[in-house]
Scaffold this motif. Structure first.
Motif, mmCIF file in Angstrom:
data_model
loop_
_atom_site.group_PDB
_atom_site.id
_atom_site.type_symbol
_atom_site.label_atom_id
_atom_site.label_comp_id
_atom_site.label_asym_id
_atom_site.label_seq_id
_atom_site.Cartn_x
_atom_site.Cartn_y
_atom_site.Cartn_z
ATOM 1 N N CYS A 25 42.928 -50.351 -2.073
ATOM 2 C CA CYS A 25 44.346 -50.469 -2.396
ATOM 3 C C CYS A 25 44.949 -51.449 -1.392
ATOM 4 O O CYS A 25 44.816 -51.263 -0.188
ATOM 5 N N ILE A 59 42.252 -45.276 -10.746
ATOM 6 C CA ILE A 59 42.078 -46.716 -10.878
ATOM 7 C C ILE A 59 40.983 -46.941 -11.918
ATOM 8 O O ILE A 59 39.826 -46.629 -11.672
ATOM 9 N N HIS A 107 45.779 -41.538 -6.984
ATOM 10 C CA HIS A 107 45.996 -42.134 -8.300
ATOM 11 C C HIS A 107 44.673 -42.635 -8.860
ATOM 12 O O HIS A 107 43.725 -42.869 -8.123
ATOM 13 N N HIS A 125 51.439 -51.576 -5.065
ATOM 14 C CA HIS A 125 50.263 -52.173 -4.466
ATOM 15 C C HIS A 125 49.283 -52.616 -5.544
ATOM 16 O O HIS A 125 49.427 -52.258 -6.710
ATOM 17 N N HIS A 169 44.987 -53.713 -6.542
ATOM 18 C CA HIS A 169 43.613 -53.310 -6.223
ATOM 19 C C HIS A 169 42.703 -54.505 -6.025
ATOM 20 O O HIS A 169 42.684 -55.423 -6.837
HETATM 21 ZN ZN LIG Z 1 45.616 -47.974 -5.401
#
Ligand SMILES: [Zn+2]
Ligand SMILES: [Zn+2]
Ligand SMILES: [Zn+2]
Length: 144
Positions: free
Chosen positions: A111, A72, A70, A98, A100
């Protein structure tokens, strides 16, 4: 050890129905080896085969679309990519629980398993798209 990570990368790619290419295996391996999120620049300097940036970028997009990694987006405009550990991430959809964590010293992003259970009372007529919580501190290697 290296062989082991390569096997894991191959297995993951297969489980997502992605064709196996050297670049894909090498990029996924980098994510598996690293505990933190990686930017395009990080990947570029880690990879021995030195593929074109556009090749790396295209691979990352296909990984995002298949629920492997994914994006960020950091406040300073840097974009990093993290491995999806949630099993619920799949083709075209991501379901994350979750947050960061960004290290103030080395700038690495991790993560972190956490639930952002915020009680948000939106005014009538508002629609929520995303919640972003930022956590900063010092990572293991910087705090010791
Ligand atoms: Zn993450
Ligand atoms: Zn995901
Ligand atoms: Zn650090």
């Amino acid at each position: 050890m290296i062989k082991n990570i390569e096997n894991r990368a191959v297995k993951l790619l297969k489980s997502k129905g992605l064709r196996l290419t050297g670049t894909r295996i090498e990029i996924l391996q980098s994510f598996l080896e690293c505990s933190c999120a990686l930017s395009l620049r990080d990947l570029n300097s880690r990879m021995e085969s030195k593929p074109e940036r556009t090749t790396i970028y295209r691979t990352l997009i296909s990984f995002i679309n298949s629920g492997l990694i994914h994006e960020i987006a950091e406040e300073n405009g840097t974009v990093k990519y993290g491995l999806c550990r949630e099993k619920s991430c799949g083709k075209g959809e991501h379901h994350h629980n979750h947050l960061h964590f960004k290290c103030d010293k080395c700038g690495s992003t991790f993560c972190i398993e956490a639930s952002a259970d915020l009680n948000i009372n939106l005014p009538k007529g508002f629609h929520l798209n995303a919640v972003s919580v930022s956590i900063t501190g010092e990572c293991e290697s910087c705090s010791t």
